[in-house]
Design an enzyme around this catalytic site. Sequence first.
Site, short mmCIF file in Angstrom:
data_model
loop_
_atom_site.label_atom_id
_atom_site.label_comp_id
_atom_site.label_asym_id
_atom_site.label_seq_id
_atom_site.Cartn_x
_atom_site.Cartn_y
_atom_site.Cartn_z
N CYS A 133 1.08 -1.21 -0.15
CA CYS A 133 0.11 0.17 0.03
C CYS A 133 1.00 1.01 -0.02
O CYS A 133 1.18 1.76 1.04
CB CYS A 133 -0.90 -0.34 1.56
SG CYS A 133 -2.21 1.33 1.43
N CYS A 136 -0.08 4.14 1.92
CA CYS A 136 0.30 3.58 4.10
C CYS A 136 1.30 4.46 4.24
O CYS A 136 1.65 4.48 5.26
CB CYS A 136 -0.44 2.21 4.02
SG CYS A 136 -1.97 1.73 2.99
N ASP A 137 2.08 3.80 3.54
CA ASP A 137 3.70 2.89 3.58
C ASP A 137 4.59 3.99 2.99
O ASP A 137 6.32 4.15 3.62
CB ASP A 137 4.10 1.45 4.12
CG ASP A 137 3.31 1.16 4.68
OD1 ASP A 137 2.51 1.62 5.85
OD2 ASP A 137 2.83 -0.21 4.56
C1 LIG Z 1 0.31 -4.18 4.67
C2 LIG Z 1 -0.48 -3.50 4.43
C3 LIG Z 1 -0.59 -2.01 5.31
C4 LIG Z 1 -2.14 -1.29 5.41
N1 LIG Z 1 -2.14 -0.06 5.78
C5 LIG Z 1 -2.94 0.84 5.70
C6 LIG Z 1 -3.43 2.25 6.62
O1 LIG Z 1 -1.66 2.68 7.18
N2 LIG Z 1 -3.78 3.00 6.40
C7 LIG Z 1 -4.81 2.39 5.58
O2 LIG Z 1 -5.83 2.62 6.22
N3 LIG Z 1 -5.21 1.34 5.20
C8 LIG Z 1 -4.55 0.40 5.32
N4 LIG Z 1 -4.37 -0.66 4.31
C9 LIG Z 1 -5.64 -1.21 3.56
C10 LIG Z 1 -6.52 -2.10 5.10
O3 LIG Z 1 -5.83 -2.35 5.46
C11 LIG Z 1 -7.90 -2.09 4.11
O4 LIG Z 1 -8.00 -1.31 3.03
C12 LIG Z 1 -9.06 -2.19 5.05
O5 LIG Z 1 -8.80 -3.61 5.88
C13 LIG Z 1 -10.11 -3.40 4.24
O6 LIG Z 1 -10.71 -3.42 5.49
P1 LIG Z 1 -11.76 -4.50 5.08
O7 LIG Z 1 -13.05 -4.72 6.03
O8 LIG Z 1 -13.08 -3.85 4.10
O9 LIG Z 1 -11.42 -5.53 4.78
P2 LIG Z 1 -10.40 -6.82 5.56
O10 LIG Z 1 -9.48 -5.48 6.23
O11 LIG Z 1 -9.38 -7.69 4.67
O12 LIG Z 1 -11.16 -7.81 6.54
C14 LIG Z 1 -12.20 -8.48 5.64
C15 LIG Z 1 -11.71 -9.79 6.88
O13 LIG Z 1 -13.40 -11.22 6.45
C16 LIG Z 1 -12.26 -12.06 7.04
N5 LIG Z 1 -12.94 -13.39 5.82
C17 LIG Z 1 -12.28 -13.53 4.76
N6 LIG Z 1 -13.02 -14.28 4.05
C18 LIG Z 1 -14.27 -14.95 4.99
C19 LIG Z 1 -15.10 -15.82 5.34
N7 LIG Z 1 -14.58 -16.77 3.52
N8 LIG Z 1 -15.34 -16.68 6.21
C20 LIG Z 1 -14.36 -16.07 7.20
N9 LIG Z 1 -13.76 -14.89 7.45
C21 LIG Z 1 -13.63 -14.49 6.27
C22 LIG Z 1 -10.85 -12.43 7.05
O14 LIG Z 1 -10.04 -12.89 7.34
C23 LIG Z 1 -10.69 -10.69 7.46
O15 LIG Z 1 -10.15 -10.97 8.62
C24 LIG Z 1 -3.15 -1.66 4.86
C25 LIG Z 1 -2.98 -3.10 3.71
C26 LIG Z 1 -2.63 -3.94 3.95
C27 LIG Z 1 -2.34 -5.36 3.51
#
Ligand SMILES: Cc1cc2nc3c(=O)[nH]c(=O)nc-3n(C[C@H](O)[C@H](O)[C@H](O)COP(=O)(O)OP(=O)(O)OC[C@H]3O[C@@H](n4cnc5c(N)ncnc54)[C@H](O)[C@@H]3O)c2cc1C
Length: 302
Positions: A133, A136-137
């Site tokens: 990202c 982010c970083d």
């Molecule tokens: C390395 C990294 C660093 C980042 N740093 C930042 C930052 O500094 N600032 C920022 O704003 N954003 C950052 N992001 C982006 C941010 O983390 C994501 O945009 C955010 O987490 C998305 O949230 P979400 O809830 O939509 O999905 P996710 O965070 O992807 O959560 C989805 C969840 O669903 C669960 N899941 C998936 N499929 C299933 C299933 N079939 N059954 C049960 N559970 C399931 C997964 O295990 C997961 O816990 C970063 C991303 C990464 C990878």
Amino acid sequence: MSRIYDTVVIGGGPAGYTAALYAARARLSVLVLERMAAGGQMTLTGEIENYPGIASIDGFTLGMQMQERAEHFGAVTEYTEVTAVDLAADPKRIDTWSGEFYGKTVIIATGADPRRLGLAEEEDLVGRGVHYCAHCDGRFYKDKTVLLVGGGNSAAADALYLSRVVRKVILVHRRDTLRATKIYHEPLMQAENVEFCWNSRVAQILSDKTVTGAILENTQTGEQTEVACDGVFISIGRQPATAFLQGQVALDDAGYIVAGETTETNVPGVFAAGDVRTKSLRQVVTAAADGAVAADMAEKYL
Ligand SMILES: Cc1cc2nc3c(=O)[nH]c(=O)nc-3n(C[C@H](O)[C@H](O)[C@H](O)COP(=O)(O)OP(=O)(O)OC[C@H]3O[C@@H](n4cnc5c(N)ncnc54)[C@H](O)[C@@H]3O)c2cc1C
């Protein structure tokens, strides 16, 4: 039949737990189904600096706090993976490794994982020089050199962004031209601190506690060269976690759930929040915002 919940939230990242918080505070019965740990992708990062009102926090702690707040108001978490759904049924059925659950409404918040290069050392170096990202970083590399791997629109946008915040960007792409739309080409070619390694792929990431460089392999000749860098940003697309939804809800060509700002999908009572839905900016704050909207929409639907 297991208990029927007003709302079943699939996924316990920032979108899922914000949806759970809002739904639980609205006095709905809420179940969160999470296959791993609270926080989702956030747990992969040691420092989040762009969540409003918080100077800096590690993603794991923020995830735990989101879960704790939702559960404080009555949301329940079940750690299990969702394997299939019947969203046309009434109530909607959710199959998991721990059996069936039922929801009058369903909020899908399963996220979209960044695609990995697939190198053996990659996972170990996440947060220690390997990033997915740029927004982010990127700023952690202010006076440093970074590799940006990829050639599509996201990669080009990330390279442009990085060129403004780091000393030098080396763009590594396996073809001899970008796949990105032309709008990115000119500003990238004009940026004085962007260098291009065409027809190249990363064969190995080098490290000594943190990233120190990479071995690039020419995709035409197989020749290998070593380049020094302080970080590697990988921007080769994302994989939405929607395999279990095939035929149940409208997905776009890339597998994202088709849903706009209201989070409504094509199936009544089913909402998509966070990275899993079609949207332009995938961040913690936009995921959390979606979660709040989805819970509100679910309440109105009920
Ligand atoms: C390395 C990294 C660093 C980042 N740093 C930042 C930052 O500094 N600032 C920022 O704003 N954003 C950052 N992001 C982006 C941010 O983390 C994501 O945009 C955010 O987490 C998305 O949230 P979400 O809830 O939509 O999905 P996710 O965070 O992807 O959560 C989805 C969840 O669903 C669960 N899941 C998936 N499929 C299933 C299933 N079939 N059954 C049960 N559970 C399931 C997964 O295990 C997961 O816990 C970063 C991303 C990464 C990878």
